[in-house]
Design a protein around this motif. Structure first.
Motif, short mmCIF file in Angstrom:
data_model
loop_
_atom_site.label_atom_id
_atom_site.label_comp_id
_atom_site.label_asym_id
_atom_site.label_seq_id
_atom_site.Cartn_x
_atom_site.Cartn_y
_atom_site.Cartn_z
N ILE A 94 9.30 -13.05 -7.29
CA ILE A 94 8.42 -12.01 -7.85
C ILE A 94 9.21 -10.73 -8.07
O ILE A 94 10.13 -10.41 -7.30
N GLY A 95 8.87 -10.05 -9.16
CA GLY A 95 9.51 -8.77 -9.44
C GLY A 95 8.48 -7.66 -9.46
O GLY A 95 7.30 -7.91 -9.69
N VAL A 96 8.90 -6.44 -9.16
CA VAL A 96 7.97 -5.31 -9.22
C VAL A 96 8.47 -4.30 -10.25
O VAL A 96 9.64 -3.93 -10.27
N THR B 237 0.83 -1.21 0.00
CA THR B 237 0.00 0.00 0.00
C THR B 237 0.87 1.25 0.00
O THR B 237 0.60 2.21 -0.74
N ALA B 238 1.92 1.23 0.81
CA ALA B 238 2.79 2.41 0.90
C ALA B 238 3.44 2.69 -0.45
O ALA B 238 3.52 3.84 -0.89
N LEU B 239 3.89 1.62 -1.13
CA LEU B 239 4.54 1.79 -2.44
C LEU B 239 3.55 2.34 -3.46
O LEU B 239 3.87 3.23 -4.24
N GLN B 240 2.34 1.79 -3.43
CA GLN B 240 1.33 2.26 -4.37
C GLN B 240 1.02 3.75 -4.17
O GLN B 240 0.91 4.51 -5.13
N GLU B 241 0.94 4.15 -2.91
CA GLU B 241 0.68 5.57 -2.62
C GLU B 241 1.80 6.44 -3.17
O GLU B 241 1.57 7.48 -3.77
N ALA C 169 11.71 -1.70 -3.10
CA ALA C 169 11.43 -0.61 -4.04
C ALA C 169 11.23 0.71 -3.31
O ALA C 169 11.67 1.77 -3.76
N LEU C 170 10.54 0.63 -2.16
CA LEU C 170 10.31 1.85 -1.36
C LEU C 170 11.64 2.46 -0.93
O LEU C 170 11.82 3.68 -1.00
N PHE D 40 4.42 9.13 -9.97
CA PHE D 40 4.38 8.78 -11.40
C PHE D 40 2.96 8.59 -11.94
O PHE D 40 2.79 8.24 -13.10
N SER D 41 1.96 8.81 -11.07
CA SER D 41 0.57 8.58 -11.47
C SER D 41 0.36 7.18 -12.03
O SER D 41 -0.36 6.99 -13.02
N GLU D 42 1.00 6.20 -11.46
CA GLU D 42 0.72 4.83 -11.88
C GLU D 42 0.91 3.88 -10.70
O GLU D 42 1.53 4.23 -9.70
#
Lengths: 222, 222
Positions: B188-190, B156-160, B216-217, B166-168
């Motif tokens: 798994i990769g992101v 969730t934090a990464l998505q925010e 990623a964060l 980047f609006s994605e």
């Protein structure tokens, strides 16, 4: 900047001076360590100390009343007032641009620094010590004032009660006003369902209305 | 109803039994004294204990992260889980109608009673004692689990963050899966903006995704 002066005003000496510096460092300094984590901790410490204070001071108040009273004491404006009493603005570390932006006078920056200082004292000395200090500060900032009248909004409480019980809001009527402008006196009455429940004097309409509401609340709850 | 059994599960004996009774009394009993005031106090006690716990456990987490973690631990659902571990539902005093309404199984009633019990112990024995007990309960309810993975939702934090920057939203791709059903392993990769930011292994897709999101964060915040 001599933090010894600040400790003297505060009435507490830090064993670990870097904790005090961290508590007084605004994030604008971009130095890596700033006071937001201590503020997180101090906020919870103040919530508990003030919550417990109210719990013990008002043994007959319900949870909703205690929450409201606490909300009026635990907020940016109220804490900024305590911070100003401690002259925190003179001792905080902020960036040059925040300095020019009147950062030392901002409620948010002052309130956060105060919470962080409380968090730092808690970490270093525990709850007992910081509780005594907070009680002392509350007394110093609000001398000779009954917290009951200071922090609790009787008008709002009365309105909630009358709306729940009678589906109507109380009506406040100015019955009399006297005295010169700098020393006015207002006599105000409060009507609920067409009946006068209370009347009270005050130096402002707001003050008289609050006293009316308080009396009416006691009558209605009896 | 023998409250001694409850004290045994709780691992704490009340000197003042009426405090324990008050903590276990739901307002539906209409007996005058119920547990809402103790709940008010216990809520603040838990906020501080869990806030301090996180503050110390995660010395590099920012205030915003600590707040989020605490919010996921200090809520009705989480406390109801602890209350069930203590079998509080068997010992609370509720009205007959609340009883028939499955009151003993309601998250809100259980959570409130747990907070009230904590408030009562705090009143009687102070912060040190109740802190030890709360730490013990957290460990009992969540054994062998790193609180980091349990309470903080990196996805969730990464998505925010990616939506703001980047609006994605991030895209998670299963790169590999191996092992038998009872002992699977996922790689798994992101991907963000078409670029792979991290890859990680995990015993479930969710676990691997969380680890990806965490890496990623860190990269994006650096």
């Amino acid at each position: 900047m001599d933090l010894k002066h600040f400790e003297k005003i505060l009435g507490y000496h830090f064993q670990t001076q870097h904790l005090l510096k961290e508590a007084l460092t605004h994030k604008s300094t971009k130095k890596g360590v700033h006071n937001e984590r201590l503020e997180f901790l101090g906020d919870a410490v103040l919530d508990l100390i003030i919550g417990e204070f109210l719990y013990k001071k008002f043994p007959n108040s319900k949870e909703g009343e205690l929450s409201k009273m606490r909300a009026s004491m635990v907020n940016e404006k109220a804490f900024a007032k305590v911070a100003r009493h401690l002259n925190i603005g003179d001792y905080i570390f902020i960036s040059n641009s925040e300095e020019q932006n009147n950062g030392r006078q901002k409620d948010s920056i002052l309130s956060n620094a105060f919470e962080a200082v409380i968090g730092a004292i808690y970490l270093e000395s525990g709850l007992e010590v910081v509780r005594t200090l907070v009680h002392h500060l509350l007394n110093a900032v609000h001398p000779n004032i009954d917290l009951n009248s200071l922090f609790y909004d009787y008008k709002t409480a009365l309105q909630e009660l009358t709306q729940a019980r009678f589906s109507e809001t109380p009506e406040y009527i100015v019955l009399d006003s006297s005295g010169p402008d700098h020393n006015k006196n207002f006599l105000i009455g409060v009507k609920i369902q067409g009946r006068e429940f209370a009347r009270a004097n005050g130096k402002s309409k707001k003050e008289a209305q609050q006293t009316c509401a308080k009396i009416a609340l006691e009558t209605l709850k009896a």
